[in-house]
Motif scaffolding. Structure first.
Motif, PDB file in Angstrom:
ATOM      1  N   ALA A  30       0.829  -1.207   0.000  1.00 33.51           N
ATOM      2  CA  ALA A  30       0.000   0.000   0.000  1.00 33.51           C
ATOM      3  C   ALA A  30       0.865   1.259   0.000  1.00 33.51           C
ATOM      4  O   ALA A  30       0.592   2.223  -0.732  1.00 33.51           O
ATOM      5  CB  ALA A  30      -0.933   0.002   1.203  1.00 33.51           C
ATOM      6  N   LEU A  31       1.943   1.262   0.784  1.00 35.49           N
ATOM      7  CA  LEU A  31       2.844   2.414   0.805  1.00 35.49           C
ATOM      8  C   LEU A  31       3.539   2.601  -0.539  1.00 35.49           C
ATOM      9  O   LEU A  31       3.730   3.732  -1.007  1.00 35.49           O
ATOM     10  CB  LEU A  31       3.866   2.265   1.926  1.00 35.49           C
ATOM     11  N   ALA A  32       3.927   1.515  -1.184  1.00 40.51           N
ATOM     12  CA  ALA A  32       4.559   1.610  -2.502  1.00 40.51           C
ATOM     13  C   ALA A  32       3.597   2.210  -3.528  1.00 40.51           C
ATOM     14  O   ALA A  32       3.980   3.071  -4.324  1.00 40.51           O
ATOM     15  CB  ALA A  32       5.033   0.227  -2.953  1.00 40.51           C
ATOM     16  N   ALA A  36       4.038   5.879  -5.428  1.00 42.12           N
ATOM     17  CA  ALA A  36       4.004   5.957  -6.889  1.00 42.12           C
ATOM     18  C   ALA A  36       2.882   6.882  -7.342  1.00 42.12           C
ATOM     19  O   ALA A  36       3.047   7.659  -8.282  1.00 42.12           O
ATOM     20  CB  ALA A  36       3.827   4.576  -7.495  1.00 42.12           C
ATOM     21  N   GLY A  37       1.758   6.827  -6.676  1.00 44.07           N
ATOM     22  CA  GLY A  37       0.639   7.700  -7.020  1.00 44.07           C
ATOM     23  C   GLY A  37       0.936   9.162  -6.743  1.00 44.07           C
ATOM     24  O   GLY A  37       0.451  10.049  -7.442  1.00 44.07           O
ATOM     25  N   ARG A  42       3.618  14.738 -10.496  1.00 41.59           N
ATOM     26  CA  ARG A  42       4.837  15.506 -10.714  1.00 41.59           C
ATOM     27  C   ARG A  42       5.474  15.166 -12.058  1.00 41.59           C
ATOM     28  O   ARG A  42       5.933  16.043 -12.777  1.00 41.59           O
ATOM     29  CB  ARG A  42       5.824  15.233  -9.583  1.00 41.59           C
ATOM     30  N   ILE A  43       5.482  13.882 -12.398  1.00 41.73           N
ATOM     31  CA  ILE A  43       6.018  13.448 -13.688  1.00 41.73           C
ATOM     32  C   ILE A  43       5.187  14.038 -14.821  1.00 41.73           C
ATOM     33  O   ILE A  43       5.720  14.533 -15.815  1.00 41.73           O
ATOM     34  CB  ILE A  43       6.057  11.911 -13.763  1.00 41.73           C
TER      35      ILE A  43
END
Length: 189
Positions: A30-32, A36-37, A42-43
């Motif tokens: 969940a943290l990963a 990423a979300g 930003r990307i």
């Protein structure tokens, strides 16, 4: 006889340990996904800013091209625009184009700067396609210059170079100088 529902003493608390391990693995996943979300917007913003900076650089090339065509149509070559160039400092900003926003837009919407240099460097034939280079950075004898435009938006910067060629002889009657000048060898740096 022993009761089949009774467990041997070594297996007590195994369910609790397995449950905690599964919860820790799910928390890590969940943290990963959350990190990423959080990175994706930003990307996406950086990609949009880079595209806008490139469009500003392209607009600068067009404005620079128009400036060069106007100078050529006025009867002069491009030596007057290159007058301050030297071998040590060959790039010269075109008048009014360092850095400038697009007409009608505020500076916060991005800027471009346009500069030119003569094709007087030893490796320029590979860029311009011409066999010989001009001997002096401030004197355009062969009608070939290199235009560089840098577009800037927020933190993104994109630079484009293009070669502009003009006819050395005056155009025949009715011919447009804009149609006779050529823009070629476009490259993004």
């Amino acid at each position: 006889m022993t009761d089949p529902r009774q467990r041997p003493g070594g297996e007590r608390g195994v369910a609790l340990v397995l449950t905690l391990m599964v919860l820790m693995a799910l928390t890590g996943l969940a943290l990963a996904f959350l990190s990423a979300g959080a990175l994706e917007p930003r990307i996406s913003r950086n990609l949009g800013d880079a595209a806008r900076a490139r469009y500003l650089a392209e607009a600068g090339i067009e404005v620079g091209y128009n400036t060069l065509v106007a100078a050529a149509a006025a009867g002069g070559g491009w030596s007057a625009l290159l007058a301050t160039a030297s071998a040590d400092s060959p790039w010269v900003a075109l008048p009014g184009l360092a850095p400038a926003p697009l007409p009608g837009l505020p500076t916060a919407e991005g800027t471009y700067s346009v500069s030119i240099r003569n094709d007087a460097q030893p490796d320029d034939p590979a860029v311009t396609g011409e066999a010989a280079v001009d001997p002096d950075a401030a004197l355009d004898a062969n009608g070939v210059v290199i235009v560089r435009s840098t577009g800037s938006f927020r933190d993104a910067r994109r630079t484009i170079e293009a070669v502009v060629k003009r006819p050395l002889s005056p155009p025949s009657t009715g011919a447009s100088m804009r149609a006779l000048c050529a823009l070629s060898n476009w490259r993004e740096l």
